[in-house]
Design a protein around this motif. Structure first.
Motif, PDB file in Angstrom:
ATOM      1  N   MET A   1      71.454   3.690 161.472  1.00 42.80           N
ATOM      2  CA  MET A   1      71.776   2.412 160.158  1.00 42.80           C
ATOM      3  C   MET A   1      72.987   2.107 160.454  1.00 42.80           C
ATOM      4  O   MET A   1      73.598   1.226 161.538  1.00 42.80           O
ATOM      5  CB  MET A   1      72.593   3.928 159.129  1.00 42.80           C
ATOM      6  CG  MET A   1      73.601   2.795 158.123  1.00 42.80           C
ATOM      7  SD  MET A   1      73.575   4.015 157.051  1.00 42.80           S
ATOM      8  CE  MET A   1      75.217   4.512 157.959  1.00 42.80           C
ATOM      9  N   THR A   2      72.667   0.496 160.015  1.00 43.94           N
ATOM     10  CA  THR A   2      73.158  -1.069 160.312  1.00 43.94           C
ATOM     11  C   THR A   2      74.337  -0.579 159.034  1.00 43.94           C
ATOM     12  O   THR A   2      73.344  -1.200 158.015  1.00 43.94           O
ATOM     13  CB  THR A   2      72.749  -2.259 160.464  1.00 43.94           C
ATOM     14  OG1 THR A   2      71.739  -2.201 161.652  1.00 43.94           O
ATOM     15  CG2 THR A   2      73.030  -3.180 160.742  1.00 43.94           C
ATOM     16  N   VAL A   3      75.249  -1.117 159.120  1.00 41.80           N
ATOM     17  CA  VAL A   3      76.450  -1.337 158.248  1.00 41.80           C
ATOM     18  C   VAL A   3      76.546  -2.761 158.336  1.00 41.80           C
ATOM     19  O   VAL A   3      77.058  -3.047 158.852  1.00 41.80           O
ATOM     20  CB  VAL A   3      77.476  -0.607 158.618  1.00 41.80           C
ATOM     21  CG1 VAL A   3      78.948  -0.261 157.574  1.00 41.80           C
ATOM     22  CG2 VAL A   3      77.320   1.060 158.630  1.00 41.80           C
ATOM     23  N   PRO A  97      82.619  -0.971 161.774  1.00 41.58           N
ATOM     24  CA  PRO A  97      81.557  -0.122 162.327  1.00 41.58           C
ATOM     25  C   PRO A  97      80.690  -1.130 162.408  1.00 41.58           C
ATOM     26  O   PRO A  97      79.863  -1.674 161.897  1.00 41.58           O
ATOM     27  CB  PRO A  97      80.780   0.694 160.847  1.00 41.58           C
ATOM     28  CG  PRO A  97      82.398   0.528 159.721  1.00 41.58           C
ATOM     29  CD  PRO A  97      82.920  -0.799 160.243  1.00 41.58           C
ATOM     30  N   GLN A  98      80.455  -0.782 163.640  1.00 38.16           N
ATOM     31  CA  GLN A  98      78.730  -0.679 164.575  1.00 38.16           C
ATOM     32  C   GLN A  98      78.307   0.702 164.653  1.00 38.16           C
ATOM     33  O   GLN A  98      78.586   1.099 164.710  1.00 38.16           O
ATOM     34  CB  GLN A  98      79.183  -0.891 165.494  1.00 38.16           C
ATOM     35  CG  GLN A  98      80.218  -2.342 166.426  1.00 38.16           C
ATOM     36  CD  GLN A  98      79.714  -3.789 165.503  1.00 38.16           C
ATOM     37  OE1 GLN A  98      78.373  -3.814 165.855  1.00 38.16           O
ATOM     38  NE2 GLN A  98      80.507  -4.651 165.091  1.00 38.16           N
ATOM     39  N   ASN A  99      76.834   0.279 164.168  1.00 38.73           N
ATOM     40  CA  ASN A  99      76.003   1.429 163.448  1.00 38.73           C
ATOM     41  C   ASN A  99      76.714   1.879 162.576  1.00 38.73           C
ATOM     42  O   ASN A  99      76.622   2.086 161.035  1.00 38.73           O
ATOM     43  CB  ASN A  99      75.457   1.476 164.446  1.00 38.73           C
ATOM     44  CG  ASN A  99      74.415   0.978 165.617  1.00 38.73           C
ATOM     45  OD1 ASN A  99      74.192   0.635 165.155  1.00 38.73           O
ATOM     46  ND2 ASN A  99      74.841   1.294 167.051  1.00 38.73           N
ATOM     47  N   ASP A 100      76.699   3.067 162.811  1.00 38.88           N
ATOM     48  CA  ASP A 100      77.774   3.589 161.729  1.00 38.88           C
ATOM     49  C   ASP A 100      79.530   4.701 162.040  1.00 38.88           C
ATOM     50  O   ASP A 100      79.670   5.740 161.243  1.00 38.88           O
ATOM     51  CB  ASP A 100      76.795   5.146 161.375  1.00 38.88           C
ATOM     52  CG  ASP A 100      76.288   6.366 162.608  1.00 38.88           C
ATOM     53  OD1 ASP A 100      76.673   5.958 164.024  1.00 38.88           O
ATOM     54  OD2 ASP A 100      76.372   7.228 162.506  1.00 38.88           O
ATOM     55  N   THR A 101      79.868   4.199 163.280  1.00 39.15           N
ATOM     56  CA  THR A 101      81.547   4.338 163.805  1.00 39.15           C
ATOM     57  C   THR A 101      82.505   3.356 163.561  1.00 39.15           C
ATOM     58  O   THR A 101      81.955   1.931 164.742  1.00 39.15           O
ATOM     59  CB  THR A 101      81.182   5.140 164.994  1.00 39.15           C
ATOM     60  OG1 THR A 101      80.350   4.598 165.962  1.00 39.15           O
ATOM     61  CG2 THR A 101      79.710   6.516 164.593  1.00 39.15           C
ATOM     62  N   HIS A 122      83.260   7.736 161.247  1.00 42.40           N
ATOM     63  CA  HIS A 122      81.756   7.663 160.727  1.00 42.40           C
ATOM     64  C   HIS A 122      81.516   7.015 159.505  1.00 42.40           C
ATOM     65  O   HIS A 122      82.078   7.559 158.835  1.00 42.40           O
ATOM     66  CB  HIS A 122      81.212   9.142 160.714  1.00 42.40           C
ATOM     67  CG  HIS A 122      81.224   9.469 161.977  1.00 42.40           C
ATOM     68  ND1 HIS A 122      80.499   8.923 163.533  1.00 42.40           N
ATOM     69  CD2 HIS A 122      82.388  10.316 162.668  1.00 42.40           C
ATOM     70  CE1 HIS A 122      81.190   9.326 164.662  1.00 42.40           C
ATOM     71  NE2 HIS A 122      82.272  10.613 164.172  1.00 42.40           N
TER      72      HIS A 122
END
Length: 171
Positions: A1-3, A97-101, A122
């Motif tokens: 997922m892109t945040v 966050p990059q992706n989901d972390t 996360h």
């Protein structure tokens, strides 16, 4: 997922946030769990993609579902809430966050003693106006002056679990 998280100020939603602890006791046979009933916090996402802020819990609000144990945990053997009613985590370095972390580095202060702490958060949920973070990390209670250990009953590190929901503050 892109945040994608908007820059600006964010306020912790205490009704949708929890901070809990768990520790093995009785020579590893029993896990004592507790939840802090009062948590506050705020943060800022800067235009360079970094974040800073603070999350605080009222140490007197710890509830393990055992009044006698809670009284002992609030006393001088453990949290010493009469002298140190607040536990805080001040975020010094966090990237959006990059992706989901996201790796979050900060200063954990318990009983007036501070120690650097890095946690991995996360992203549990995000929108334009809210972000939910979930994290779990361990803490050596002895580094914060909580060395009470009658008959060697308490060993190892305590686990802290937090689910934090922040709402974007409209300026």
């Amino acid at each position: 997922m892109t945040v994608v998280i908007e820059t600006g100020l964010w306020q912790l939603d205490p009704a949708r946030s929890t901070v809990a602890i768990a520790h093995r006791t009785m020579w590893g046979l029993v896990t004592v769990k507790g939840v802090f009933g009062s948590v506050t916090g705020e943060g800022e996402i800067r235009t360079d993609g970094t974040a800073h802020g603070v999350v605080s819990v009222d140490a007197t609000s710890l509830d393990t579902k055992n009044a006698k144990r809670d009284e002992h945990l609030r006393g001088s053997d453990f949290f010493d809430t009469g002298n140190h009613p607040t536990i805080s985590f001040a975020v010094h370095d966090a990237a959006v966050p990059q992706n989901d972390t996201a790796e979050i580095t900060g200063q954990l202060t318990v009983r007036g003693a501070s120690s650097p702490q890095t946690v991995t958060a996360h992203v549990a949920a995000s929108s334009d106006d809210t972000i939910g973070l979930a994290m779990e990390f361990t803490v050596d209670r002895e580094q914060f002056g909580m060395g009470w250990n009658q008959l060697g009953m308490i060993r190892g590190r305590a686990t802290v679990t937090a689910t934090l929901t922040f709402a974007r503050t409209v300026a």
